[in-house]
Write an enzyme that holds these catalytic residues in place. Structure first.
Site, PDB file in Angstrom:
ATOM      1  N   LYS A  46      11.213   4.369 -13.684  1.00 23.15           N
ATOM      2  CA  LYS A  46       9.997   4.712 -13.595  1.00 23.15           C
ATOM      3  C   LYS A  46       8.785   4.175 -12.850  1.00 23.15           C
ATOM      4  O   LYS A  46       9.240   4.343 -11.752  1.00 23.15           O
ATOM      5  CB  LYS A  46      10.309   3.001 -14.730  1.00 23.15           C
ATOM      6  CG  LYS A  46      10.796   1.846 -13.355  1.00 23.15           C
ATOM      7  CD  LYS A  46      10.835   0.633 -14.023  1.00 23.15           C
ATOM      8  CE  LYS A  46      11.455  -0.108 -12.954  1.00 23.15           C
ATOM      9  NZ  LYS A  46      12.123  -1.677 -13.418  1.00 23.15           N
ATOM     10  N   ARG A 153      11.998 -13.777 -19.952  1.00 24.60           N
ATOM     11  CA  ARG A 153      10.786 -12.538 -19.462  1.00 24.60           C
ATOM     12  C   ARG A 153      11.265 -11.376 -21.147  1.00 24.60           C
ATOM     13  O   ARG A 153      10.790 -11.739 -21.876  1.00 24.60           O
ATOM     14  CB  ARG A 153      10.861 -11.367 -18.079  1.00 24.60           C
ATOM     15  CG  ARG A 153      10.214 -10.730 -18.324  1.00 24.60           C
ATOM     16  CD  ARG A 153       9.637  -9.535 -17.294  1.00 24.60           C
ATOM     17  NE  ARG A 153      10.965  -9.470 -17.095  1.00 24.60           N
ATOM     18  CZ  ARG A 153      10.943  -8.256 -15.395  1.00 24.60           C
ATOM     19  NH1 ARG A 153      10.406  -8.044 -14.813  1.00 24.60           N
ATOM     20  NH2 ARG A 153      12.340  -7.732 -15.960  1.00 24.60           N
ATOM     21  N   TYR A 284     -17.109  -0.216   7.217  1.00 23.81           N
ATOM     22  CA  TYR A 284     -17.319  -1.142   6.744  1.00 23.81           C
ATOM     23  C   TYR A 284     -17.197  -2.500   6.778  1.00 23.81           C
ATOM     24  O   TYR A 284     -16.088  -2.827   7.078  1.00 23.81           O
ATOM     25  CB  TYR A 284     -16.990  -0.912   5.714  1.00 23.81           C
ATOM     26  CG  TYR A 284     -17.288   0.605   4.710  1.00 23.81           C
ATOM     27  CD1 TYR A 284     -18.122   0.620   4.416  1.00 23.81           C
ATOM     28  CD2 TYR A 284     -16.445   1.627   3.904  1.00 23.81           C
ATOM     29  CE1 TYR A 284     -18.928   1.430   4.221  1.00 23.81           C
ATOM     30  CE2 TYR A 284     -16.182   2.845   3.619  1.00 23.81           C
ATOM     31  CZ  TYR A 284     -17.874   2.907   3.404  1.00 23.81           C
ATOM     32  OH  TYR A 284     -17.636   3.938   2.629  1.00 23.81           O
ATOM     33  N   MET A 332     -11.633   4.633   1.271  1.00 25.16           N
ATOM     34  CA  MET A 332     -11.232   5.122   0.453  1.00 25.16           C
ATOM     35  C   MET A 332     -10.540   6.679   1.055  1.00 25.16           C
ATOM     36  O   MET A 332      -9.068   6.912   0.368  1.00 25.16           O
ATOM     37  CB  MET A 332     -12.095   5.580  -0.195  1.00 25.16           C
ATOM     38  CG  MET A 332     -11.588   6.557  -1.879  1.00 25.16           C
ATOM     39  SD  MET A 332     -12.863   7.716  -2.854  1.00 25.16           S
ATOM     40  CE  MET A 332     -13.738   5.756  -3.258  1.00 25.16           C
TER      41      MET A 332
HETATM   42  C1  LIG Z   1      12.766  -1.908 -12.976  1.00 20.64           C
HETATM   43  C2  LIG Z   1      15.307  -2.382 -13.446  1.00 20.64           C
HETATM   44  C3  LIG Z   1      15.434  -2.229 -12.852  1.00 20.64           C
HETATM   45  C4  LIG Z   1      15.661  -1.733 -10.946  1.00 20.64           C
HETATM   46  O1  LIG Z   1      15.633  -2.745  -9.811  1.00 20.64           O
HETATM   47  P1  LIG Z   1      15.336  -2.811  -8.677  1.00 20.64           P
HETATM   48  O2  LIG Z   1      14.544  -3.794  -8.482  1.00 20.64           O
HETATM   49  O3  LIG Z   1      14.210  -1.303  -8.213  1.00 20.64           O
HETATM   50  O4  LIG Z   1      16.527  -1.889  -7.936  1.00 20.64           O
HETATM   51  C5  LIG Z   1      17.137  -2.695 -13.138  1.00 20.64           C
HETATM   52  N1  LIG Z   1      16.904  -3.276 -14.319  1.00 20.64           N
HETATM   53  C6  LIG Z   1      16.135  -3.113 -14.336  1.00 20.64           C
HETATM   54  C7  LIG Z   1      16.155  -3.157 -16.286  1.00 20.64           C
HETATM   55  C8  LIG Z   1      14.820  -3.016 -14.433  1.00 20.64           C
HETATM   56  O5  LIG Z   1      13.460  -3.170 -15.122  1.00 20.64           O
END
Ligand SMILES: *Cc1c(COP(=O)(O)O)cnc(C)c1O
Length: 387
Positions: A46, A153, A284, A332
């Site tokens: 992701k 969650r 800056y 930047m």
């Molecule tokens: C993002 C995610 C992971 C991976 O987590 P890491 O800490 O990056 O290994 C695993 N399971 C779920 C459900 C996630 O959303």
């Protein structure tokens, strides 16, 4: 301020560049396999593959001769769009939507593209149970049922588990067997008692179920072997970054101790050099003032590339084999470092902001954030070189 020393200008300058080490990625995958030898691996991609490139990382893992059976077992993403992008890129492996779908109308798209979906609440469950098989073109969908074991969650409440589980097993829209999953809130901290409680509840709820099970993110893989079950779900550690607390020093929690190697090395050239005297400020807001005569290097990377604006004075930068401190505010497109009065560095010299030789875990600490945020903040203008 004195005028700058004349410098050779023949060297090619590189602006912010992320070098992606494909061998490191595959070695990290092997290391995960050896830590969890009896589990399948769902590689989490992701947020643009944690900044490394969604399709790029997927293709490396999908087509590697170095991986047993020549491919990763499955991929995990957060959004439908990410999964469709992978299908467009030619990825044929199973892809799990880790948060499921947000609209019932997306279920036919899921079915058509052979995506697996997480069900984490009753709304999603009802959307799936109530849709007519015809709308899914009579396809069944692979389901990962997510249970809330204490993170609070996502996940169905433990009290609702039995009912949801039975409904899914009986549904004509479900391609059985299900996978049963939960997510750990505190696995990065070996001293935190929450993980044992979560794992005990998960075991209690599911020990009569024969379906495959999944609990472990990267931290679970590294620190909690009882969390491995049938599927592990590594994200961060695939990219060679330690998921554990206090990983920024040479402790047993460091990436080095875990035998994983950084996949991304973020680099940029020095584009200017100048001398400042004691009492002169840089950048800056004139937020840093030199207490001595020294050489300042200007490097072609800034928050517009994803370098953290909140990196403090003193954040390490690797220049010609030594660590020098960031001084002054991050701009930047540029940062400034104190190269010291003895500096023999030149315009064009390539510096490392994080990666090989300088763990991103260290930079995260200096910027009051976590490595996850730094990696997935890499901006689209950063050049990518695949090694
Ligand atoms: C993002 C995610 C992971 C991976 O987590 P890491 O800490 O990056 O290994 C695993 N399971 C779920 C459900 C996630 O959303």
């Amino acid at each position: 301020m004195s005028s700058p020393k004349p410098q050779p200008t023949s060297k090619a300058i590189i602006t912010a560049t992320a070098v992606i080490d494909s061998q490191a990625l595959l070695a990290n995958y092997q290391q995960i396999k050896s830590l969890a030898p009896n589990s399948k691996i769902l590689a989490v991609l992701k947020a643009n593959g944690y900044g490394h490139g969604l399709a790029r990382i997927a293709k490396l893992l999908a087509n590697s001769l170095l991986i047993e059976e020549n491919s990763v077992d499955a991929f995990g993403v957060a959004r439908l769009d990410e999964a469709l992008l992978l299908r467009t890129a030619g990825i044929v492996q199973p892809i799990v939507l880790l948060e499921g779908v947000f609209n019932q109308a997306d279920l036919p798209v899921v079915a058509a593209n052979n995506l697996h979906v997480v069900i984490h609440d009753k709304e999603q469950l009802n959307d799936l149970l109530n849709i007519t098989p015809a709308k899914l073109l009579n396809k069944k969908i692979k389901i990962w049922l997510k249970i809330d074991t204490g993170m609070h969650r996502l996940g169905i409440a433990s009290n609702d588990f039995d009912k949801c589980y039975q409904q899914l097993q009986l549904s004509i829209n479900v391609d059985n067997p299900l996978t049963l999953m939960t997510h750990l809130a505190c696995a990065d901290d070996q001293k935190n008692g929450t993980t044992s409680k979560q794992l005990a509840l998960f075991e209690q709820l599911t020990n009569q179920c024969n379906e495959p099970k999944s609990c472990a993110n990267s931290a679970g893989i590294c620190a909690w072997s009882t969390s491995h079950y049938d599927w592990v779900r590594p994200g961060l550690m695939l990219y060679g970054v330690s998921p554990l607390l206090n990983a920024d020093n040479e402790s047993s929690n460091s990436a080095q101790a875990l035998s994983i190697k950084p996949v991304m090395t973020l680099q940029a050239s020095i584009i200017a050099l100048r001398q400042v005297n004691a009492g002169e400020s840089v950048g800056y807001g004139a937020s840093w003032t030199s207490d001595k005569k020294t050489t300042i290097g200007v490097i072609a990377i800034g928050y517009g590339d994803g370098y953290p604006r909140h990196a403090q004075n003193g954040t390490p930068v690797l220049v010609n084999g030594r660590i020098v401190p960031l001084v002054g505010r991050v701009s930047m497109d540029m940062i400034t470092v104190d190269l010291g009065i003895q500096s023999t560095d030149n315009i064009g010299d390539i510096t490392t902001l994080w990666g090989k030789g300088l763990p991103v875990e260290v930079i995260a600490k200096h910027a009051s954030t976590i490595p996850y945020e730094l990696l997935c903040n890499i901006k689209s203008r950063v050049q990518i070189i695949l090694n």
